[in-house]
Design a protein around this motif. Structure first.
Motif, short mmCIF file in Angstrom:
data_model
loop_
_atom_site.label_atom_id
_atom_site.label_comp_id
_atom_site.label_asym_id
_atom_site.label_seq_id
_atom_site.Cartn_x
_atom_site.Cartn_y
_atom_site.Cartn_z
N ASP A 77 0.88 -1.09 -0.17
CA ASP A 77 0.20 -0.10 0.08
C ASP A 77 0.71 1.28 -0.03
OD1 ASP A 77 -2.79 1.24 0.46
OD2 ASP A 77 -1.85 1.84 2.10
N LYS A 78 1.94 1.26 1.10
CA LYS A 78 2.88 2.46 1.08
C LYS A 78 3.47 2.63 -0.17
CE LYS A 78 6.39 4.41 4.24
NZ LYS A 78 7.23 3.94 5.16
N LEU A 79 3.74 1.62 -1.02
CA LEU A 79 5.12 1.66 -2.04
C LEU A 79 4.38 1.95 -3.33
CD1 LEU A 79 7.36 -1.20 -1.24
CD2 LEU A 79 8.16 1.33 -1.13
N SER A 80 3.20 1.67 -3.26
CA SER A 80 2.23 1.84 -4.66
C SER A 80 2.01 3.46 -4.39
CB SER A 80 0.89 1.08 -4.32
OG SER A 80 1.23 -0.24 -4.62
N HIS A 81 1.68 3.97 -3.23
CA HIS A 81 1.23 5.38 -3.30
C HIS A 81 2.40 6.12 -3.60
CE1 HIS A 81 -2.68 4.27 -1.40
NE2 HIS A 81 -2.87 5.47 -1.75
N LYS A 82 3.68 5.70 -3.68
CA LYS A 82 4.81 6.66 -4.04
C LYS A 82 5.06 6.56 -5.46
CE LYS A 82 7.42 6.22 0.34
NZ LYS A 82 8.58 5.49 0.95
N LEU A 83 4.40 5.67 -6.32
CA LEU A 83 4.85 5.51 -7.71
C LEU A 83 4.04 6.75 -8.30
CD1 LEU A 83 4.27 1.91 -8.13
CD2 LEU A 83 6.39 3.10 -7.94
N ASN A 84 4.68 7.02 -9.37
CA ASN A 84 4.13 8.19 -10.28
C ASN A 84 3.08 7.76 -11.34
OD1 ASN A 84 3.85 10.93 -11.37
ND2 ASN A 84 6.12 10.85 -11.68
N TRP A 85 1.86 7.44 -10.75
CA TRP A 85 0.88 7.11 -11.63
C TRP A 85 0.32 8.35 -12.45
CZ3 TRP A 85 0.28 2.03 -11.82
CH2 TRP A 85 0.58 1.27 -10.55
N GLU A 86 0.41 9.35 -12.20
CA GLU A 86 -0.05 10.70 -12.86
C GLU A 86 0.77 10.69 -14.24
OE1 GLU A 86 0.84 12.37 -8.42
OE2 GLU A 86 1.46 10.86 -9.99
N ASN A 87 2.05 10.30 -14.24
CA ASN A 87 2.80 10.29 -15.50
C ASN A 87 2.30 9.29 -16.33
OD1 ASN A 87 3.69 12.71 -14.88
ND2 ASN A 87 6.04 11.99 -14.79
N LEU A 88 2.04 8.11 -15.61
CA LEU A 88 1.79 6.92 -16.73
C LEU A 88 0.55 6.93 -17.15
CD1 LEU A 88 3.16 4.39 -17.20
CD2 LEU A 88 1.98 3.25 -15.28
N LEU A 89 -0.65 7.42 -16.33
CA LEU A 89 -2.03 6.85 -16.77
C LEU A 89 -2.75 8.27 -16.95
CD1 LEU A 89 -2.87 4.05 -14.17
CD2 LEU A 89 -2.32 3.93 -16.57
N GLN A 90 -3.79 8.39 -17.86
CA GLN A 90 -4.59 9.61 -17.92
C GLN A 90 -5.44 9.98 -16.95
OE1 GLN A 90 -4.14 11.95 -20.47
NE2 GLN A 90 -4.95 10.60 -22.02
N TYR A 91 -5.69 10.99 -16.67
CA TYR A 91 -6.20 11.45 -15.37
C TYR A 91 -7.84 11.13 -15.46
CZ TYR A 91 -7.94 14.65 -11.73
OH TYR A 91 -8.67 15.22 -10.52
N LYS A 92 -8.54 10.62 -14.48
CA LYS A 92 -9.94 10.12 -14.64
C LYS A 92 -10.23 9.08 -15.50
CE LYS A 92 -12.00 14.19 -12.68
NZ LYS A 92 -13.01 15.34 -12.87
N LYS A 93 -9.17 8.41 -16.11
CA LYS A 93 -9.50 7.36 -16.97
C LYS A 93 -9.55 6.15 -16.45
CE LYS A 93 -9.35 6.13 -21.48
NZ LYS A 93 -10.20 6.61 -22.59
N PRO A 94 -10.67 5.31 -16.44
CA PRO A 94 -10.59 4.08 -15.96
C PRO A 94 -9.55 2.81 -16.20
CG PRO A 94 -12.89 4.68 -17.20
CD PRO A 94 -11.67 5.59 -17.46
N PHE A 95 -9.34 2.21 -15.36
CA PHE A 95 -8.16 1.20 -15.45
C PHE A 95 -8.64 -0.25 -14.74
CE2 PHE A 95 -7.95 3.22 -11.33
CZ PHE A 95 -7.65 2.24 -10.75
N ARG A 96 -7.72 -1.13 -14.92
CA ARG A 96 -7.98 -2.56 -14.06
C ARG A 96 -6.76 -2.87 -13.81
NH1 ARG A 96 -8.90 -7.35 -17.76
NH2 ARG A 96 -8.98 -6.51 -20.05
N VAL A 97 -7.01 -3.65 -12.57
CA VAL A 97 -5.52 -4.20 -11.95
C VAL A 97 -5.57 -5.73 -12.03
CG1 VAL A 97 -3.89 -4.47 -9.91
CG2 VAL A 97 -5.24 -2.37 -10.51
#
Length: 372
Positions: A77-97
């Motif tokens: 949980d902690k390490l996932s929050h540190k990742l730069n998701w903003e640069n990788l994925l489109q803002y507000k765009k749905p995704f799946r894991v």
């Protein structure tokens, strides 16, 4: 400023990694290394685009986004929050894991997916959607968590040209890798006497014409903030080569021939493909110059009764032995007994690879003289 490079992992059918490695090297990708189930190499987003567009043998192109050691969910949980998701994925765009856990202290894949999904949602204000084609793939193996982005979307075997299929088609990626395994380079005639929906013939024609595998489809990376349409168009110009060859397919089923013709037209290679209705016993060499026969007969698993197939394989072997002297032959089948029924002397048998959930092998030989 030079773009940052990262690890890219191109997956393929396990057992055909060497063929994909050769293809990746041909396109000049850097630091390519053979791994189980694919090839890793390094590059930037341009290389991700090129790999999806050009590689014929790859099933997916994954961007390795992060890798770290974890032993419990709070860490994840902690390490996932540190990742730069903003640069990788489109803002507000749905995704799946999608998460796979193996030999690790974290063994609950659903719980792991939830932690990563929450971190992404918090960063880009987006909801997870099980139908989204923006997929974050997580693998936790021996307590090492590797997070990748699937840049392809739909599997790369979906070239965008197949309108019609038969009951048990061979995947385009597998056809391309088997052609490569048989040393096809676009300069030999290819004939498939049980062509089904024409996959092998169309792949051969596209290779000979230098037509990229992904030219008729879209990819998941087109929905990412890193995508630049003009740059992509510059990198992916299609320059069709010239060839004097035609590529041939026949089948006893009229519907299969109509499907093959439709698919070749959709692929834009119909002028270089010739399909006709013909039984195996009536098959003849389409050119005097020897070429390659690559055929994917029924195995008795999805199509046909196994007992009834022995006569078909015997007829195939007899026809090839009598009429295709000097030709290279490759027979794809899951059944050693059926391969033996051809009475051909096989010079090489590949390791087993997956074709739509069925383990198949490529049986190769050269018809130097009548073998029956």
């Amino acid at each position: 400023m030079k773009p940052a490079e990262f690890e890219i992992f191109s997956t393929c059918v396990p057992g055909l990694e060497r063929e994909l490695l050769a293809e990746i090297k041909k396109f000049g990708f850097k630091r390519a290394k053979l791994k189980v189930g694919g090839i890793s190499f390094f590059g930037d987003w341009h290389d991700v685009w090129r790999a999806n567009f050009y590689l014929r043998g790859a099933t997916k192109v994954l961007v390795r986004f992060a890798s770290f050691r974890i032993t419990h969910l709070a860490q994840l949980d902690k390490l996932s929050h540190k990742l730069n998701w903003e640069n990788l994925l489109q803002y507000k765009k749905p995704f799946r894991v999608e998460t796979v856990c193996r030999k690790s202290k974290i063994y609950h894949s659903g719980a792991a997916s939830q932690r990563i999904s929450k971190a992404i949602s918090d960063k880009i204000n987006a909801k997870e959607d099980p139908n989204s084609y923006i997929i974050i793939k997580t693998r936790i193996s021996s307590d090492i968590c590797t997070i990748s982005l699937d840049s392809s979307g739909e599997g790369l075997h979906k070239r965008g040209y197949k309108i019609s299929t038969g009951k048990a088609p061979i995947r385009e990626t597998l056809a391309a890798l088997f052609l490569q395994k048989m040393k096809f380079d676009g300069s030999q005639v290819v004939y498939d006497p049980m062509c089904g929906s024409g996959t092998i013939v169309i792949e051969a024609a596209e290779i000979a014409l230098g037509l990229p595998a992904g030219r008729k489809r879209s990819f998941a990376f087109m929905e990412l903030p890193s995508f630049k349409k003009r740059e992509y168009q510059k990198l992916t110009k299609v320059n069709q080569k010239k060839t004097n060859l035609k590529f041939y397919g026949s089948d006893r089923d009229n519907g299969a021939i109509l499907n093959s013709i439709r698919n070749s037209k959709k692929a834009g290679v119909d002028l270089f493909c010739h399909f006709e209705k013909k039984s195996i016993s009536d098959a003849t060499r389409p050119t005097q110059e020897p070429g390659i026969v690559l055929v994917n007969p029924p195995y008795g698993k999805r199509v046909g009764n196994r007992k009834n197939l022995f006569a078909l394989y015997r007829s195939l072997g007899q026809t090839l032995s009598e009429k295709f002297i000097g030709w290279q032959v490759g027979i794809i089948t899951s059944d050693p007994g059926l391969a033996k029924a051809t009475e051909l002397k096989f010079l090489d048998i590949s390791s087993a690879v997956d074709n739509g959930g069925i383990k198949v092998k490529l049986y190769e030989t050269k018809i130097n003289h009548p073998q029956i």
